[in-house]
Design an enzyme around this catalytic site. Sequence first.
Site, PDB file in Angstrom:
ATOM      1  N   ASP A 141       0.809  -1.224   0.000  1.00 12.91           N
ATOM      2  CA  ASP A 141       0.000   0.000   0.000  1.00 12.91           C
ATOM      3  C   ASP A 141       0.840   1.271   0.000  1.00 12.91           C
ATOM      4  OD1 ASP A 141      -2.482  -1.310   0.011  1.00 12.91           O
ATOM      5  OD2 ASP A 141      -2.369  -1.608   2.172  1.00 12.91           O
ATOM      6  N   ARG A 297       0.109  -8.817  -4.935  1.00  8.70           N
ATOM      7  CA  ARG A 297       1.061  -8.896  -3.826  1.00  8.70           C
ATOM      8  C   ARG A 297       1.863 -10.208  -3.812  1.00  8.70           C
ATOM      9  NH1 ARG A 297      -3.182  -9.586   1.259  1.00  8.70           N
ATOM     10  NH2 ARG A 297      -3.196 -11.861   1.331  1.00  8.70           N
TER      11      ARG A 297
END
Length: 403
Positions: A141, A297
């Site tokens: 993030d 991810r």
Amino acid sequence: MKNCLIAQSGGPTSVINSSCIGVFEKNLELNIFDNVYAGLNGIEGILNENLSNLSKMDPKIVSKLKYTPASGLGSCRYKLKDIDICRDEYLKLFEVFKKYDIDTFFYIGGNDSMDTVKKLSKVGVELNSPIKFIGIPKTIDNDLAIMDHTPGYGSAAKFIATTALENSLDANVYDTKNVFIIESMGRDTGWLAASAVVARIDNKPVVDLIYLPEVPFDKVRFLENVKNKLEQKNTVVIVVSEGLRDKDGNFVSEMNSFGSDKFGHAQLGGVASYLKNLLKHSGVKKVRAVELSTLQRCSMHYASQTDIDEAYNLGAYALENSKSIESGHMVAVKRTSTTPYKSEIFTLHTELVANKVKYFPKEWINEEGNNVTEDAYNYVLPLILGQPKIQYENGLPSYVSIR
């Protein structure tokens, strides 16, 4: 006997294991600690005394974690409460630390993990414990305060940009009007969606519209934006953050009221699904939407070698300087030059990072609030460079599991 302990927490990244191996391999070189233990499944695993001695394993096997995605030591989302609420948990943790002769604990994670490092450090002082607690950052993030960027972001950005690039070509094969929507992670910030700005062909952006949580979403303006783009070209590519909110702070993904299931319940999807339905109901006939979810991810084959190296170096630096780094502090990356790209490692107290959010800069968002500027392009580009040095076996990446 003097040992150290490593653990990982929160959502994985493609490079979280690189920081772990940085600690492990630097200790092989310097022999600062007799043993390097791994806390399996983070602080929760340590509470259950679920530890494994990496120093007793084949170092060639352990080191292969550097190019293995996801959390090789396992993870958790366990948030320690304050000591006055759960004192027994802290006492249990320090009992485990003492039992295994832990001198230093390295915790790899994001916001909540740095909060854990901060809390354990303070409790250590209260208990007069000599144990050091050192944080190592990670999060795709990219929302940790103070530091330029976090390990994991560059690789996720590379995956998002590559996905946008390839799908823009796929969406453009037919001579018909169509819209392709890509939904990235980013519940609170737009760093991930903004990274699509680096996807270019002949130096021209392939993504037409980018929407971030930092700008309140207006569906009327959205429909106008798309309509205007479709008047100019056949294919419109859009990248959106999962955390889009309207002016009242409501998640856009919760507004999907275009249908009900057989029980009469509103069918809610992700934000990309909502926008797809919104466009189709406005008259756009061909709309595709994809939610990248965990792919962004864990896709090591799309990872950035720059990201891998920085993650590794943070772990190695933390180990090598563990004597001088104060307990409760963490290591972090500072950009010293963009062209050519250069960075260096510094330390700061976790209280400057824990429970804080670094938002995408408003000045890097265009006036219309539907795309990002060249400043964002220049920021992201150096972080995605370099191909991962993955070993392959039978045509597939050769990964390892040590749990």
